[in-house]
Scaffold this motif. Structure first.
Motif, mmCIF file in Angstrom:
data_model
loop_
_atom_site.group_PDB
_atom_site.id
_atom_site.type_symbol
_atom_site.label_atom_id
_atom_site.label_comp_id
_atom_site.label_asym_id
_atom_site.label_seq_id
_atom_site.Cartn_x
_atom_site.Cartn_y
_atom_site.Cartn_z
ATOM 1 N N ALA A 51 17.759 60.089 32.451
ATOM 2 C CA ALA A 51 19.008 60.681 32.226
ATOM 3 C C ALA A 51 19.303 61.320 30.710
ATOM 4 C CB ALA A 51 19.914 59.611 32.651
ATOM 5 N N ALA A 52 20.227 62.158 30.590
ATOM 6 C CA ALA A 52 20.892 62.571 29.265
ATOM 7 C C ALA A 52 20.993 61.297 28.338
ATOM 8 C CB ALA A 52 21.867 63.445 29.587
ATOM 9 N N VAL A 53 20.924 61.280 27.320
ATOM 10 C CA VAL A 53 21.378 60.218 26.321
ATOM 11 C C VAL A 53 22.678 60.436 25.862
ATOM 12 C CG1 VAL A 53 20.709 58.972 24.308
ATOM 13 C CG2 VAL A 53 18.641 59.991 25.789
ATOM 14 N N THR A 54 23.543 59.622 26.018
ATOM 15 C CA THR A 54 24.973 59.494 25.540
ATOM 16 C C THR A 54 24.940 58.782 24.191
ATOM 17 O OG1 THR A 54 25.732 59.737 27.948
ATOM 18 C CG2 THR A 54 27.262 59.330 26.012
ATOM 19 N N TRP A 55 25.481 59.491 23.261
ATOM 20 C CA TRP A 55 25.434 58.651 21.867
ATOM 21 C C TRP A 55 26.763 59.446 21.051
ATOM 22 C CZ3 TRP A 55 25.248 62.618 18.116
ATOM 23 C CH2 TRP A 55 24.255 63.599 18.556
ATOM 24 N N SER A 56 27.047 58.703 19.988
ATOM 25 C CA SER A 56 28.069 59.165 19.102
ATOM 26 C C SER A 56 27.886 58.318 17.815
ATOM 27 C CB SER A 56 29.481 59.219 19.681
ATOM 28 O OG SER A 56 29.954 57.868 19.871
ATOM 29 N N GLY A 57 28.378 58.902 16.737
ATOM 30 C CA GLY A 57 28.268 58.181 15.568
ATOM 31 C C GLY A 57 29.098 59.196 14.474
ATOM 32 N N GLY A 140 23.367 50.354 14.506
ATOM 33 C CA GLY A 140 22.300 50.633 15.172
ATOM 34 C C GLY A 140 22.674 51.266 16.404
ATOM 35 N N ALA A 141 23.988 52.031 16.524
ATOM 36 C CA ALA A 141 24.085 52.427 17.819
ATOM 37 C C ALA A 141 23.010 53.509 18.126
ATOM 38 C CB ALA A 141 25.466 52.787 17.947
ATOM 39 N N MET A 142 22.735 54.219 17.346
ATOM 40 C CA MET A 142 21.986 55.573 17.693
ATOM 41 C C MET A 142 20.516 55.154 18.199
ATOM 42 S SD MET A 142 23.327 58.321 17.427
ATOM 43 C CE MET A 142 21.873 59.627 17.530
ATOM 44 N N GLN A 143 19.967 54.005 17.579
ATOM 45 C CA GLN A 143 18.491 53.582 17.608
ATOM 46 C C GLN A 143 18.728 52.897 19.222
ATOM 47 O OE1 GLN A 143 16.645 51.658 14.451
ATOM 48 N NE2 GLN A 143 18.702 51.794 13.591
ATOM 49 N N LEU A 144 19.831 52.266 19.448
ATOM 50 C CA LEU A 144 20.085 51.598 20.706
ATOM 51 C C LEU A 144 20.201 52.600 21.805
ATOM 52 C CD1 LEU A 144 20.162 48.732 22.102
ATOM 53 C CD2 LEU A 144 22.734 48.921 21.721
ATOM 54 N N ALA A 145 20.882 53.732 21.573
ATOM 55 C CA ALA A 145 20.800 54.681 22.575
ATOM 56 C C ALA A 145 19.772 55.176 23.058
ATOM 57 C CB ALA A 145 22.075 55.722 22.036
ATOM 58 N N PHE A 146 19.004 55.301 22.058
ATOM 59 C CA PHE A 146 17.523 56.010 22.717
ATOM 60 C C PHE A 146 16.527 54.842 23.124
ATOM 61 C CE2 PHE A 146 19.539 59.427 20.168
ATOM 62 C CZ PHE A 146 19.323 60.514 20.925
ATOM 63 N N SER A 147 16.793 53.743 22.978
ATOM 64 C CA SER A 147 15.748 52.742 23.268
ATOM 65 C C SER A 147 15.357 52.764 24.703
ATOM 66 C CB SER A 147 16.272 51.513 22.726
ATOM 67 O OG SER A 147 17.413 50.845 23.479
ATOM 68 N N GLY A 148 16.301 53.069 25.569
ATOM 69 C CA GLY A 148 15.980 53.110 27.091
ATOM 70 C C GLY A 148 15.078 54.041 27.444
#
Length: 195
Positions: A51-57, A140-148
């Motif tokens: 799925a598309a990765v949802t992220w923000s920062g 580390g929200a960005m790293q977490l967003a892409f970890s899946g």
């Protein structure tokens, strides 16, 4: 003895001419206190992407940045930090590709995993980087967003997101051959977005 003294003096002069000792250390392959990826490239066929990765920062200027800002565009996401030797080595190539694709369907975004904003701004000025970087040091929200989907397991790591926001490719470690990233980005731009 005079010859040895002369050689030592020459070595000191040449050492002083080095513009970036950390990057030079990385190029020399001495691996002093640094562990990085191996430069391996993983491409994910469109049918196999998650799925598309949802992220923000928040970037180094204090502006909020999110996946919606890049909707419909290919996005190159580079995880880095200022004292990372391979990050310094690849910075000029990333900026060159960023400039090459400006206005042509692809954007660049950094994710700084260790520094405060002032360090990121100084790095950008030193290396001529014009794209923003999310400051990901606190949570580390960005790293977490892409970890899946396909995690950035090393620094630097470069991810290419397709027009639908899904991870299409990962370069684990320093960008050794910019033409590989250029080809991946061109292919992603040419793709028809997922429905």
């Amino acid at each position: 003895m005079a010859g040895l003294t002369g050689l030592l003096a020459l070595a000191l002069v040449l050492t002083g001419c080095s513009t970036d000792p950390l990057a030079d250390q990385y190029r020399a392959g001495s691996n002093k206190g640094f562990i990085a990826g191996d430069g391996s490239v993983t491409e994910i066929p469109a049918a196999d992407r998650g799925a598309a990765v949802t992220w923000s920062g928040v970037d180094e200027t204090g502006a909020t940045v999110s996946n919606t800002d890049y909707a419909g565009k290919v996005l190159v996401v580079n995880f880095w930090y200022a004292s990372c030797a391979p990050c310094r080595v690849e910075a000029p190539a990333l900026q060159k590709l960023n400039a090459e694709f400006s206005g042509k369907g692809a954007e660049w975004l950094g994710v700084n995993v260790r520094d405060q904003a002032a360090n990121a701004i100084a790095f950008n000025q030193s290396y001529g980087i014009t794209y923003p970087s999310i400051m990901d040091v606190d949570g580390g929200a960005m790293q977490l967003a892409f970890s899946g989907s396909i995690p950035p397991n090393a620094v630097p790591t470069t991810l290419v997101l397709d027009k639908s926001g899904r991870v299409a490719a990962r370069i684990l470690g320093a960008l050794s051959t910019p033409s590989i990233l250029e080809t991946i980005v061109r292919d992603a731009i040419a793709e028809v977005p997922a429905a």
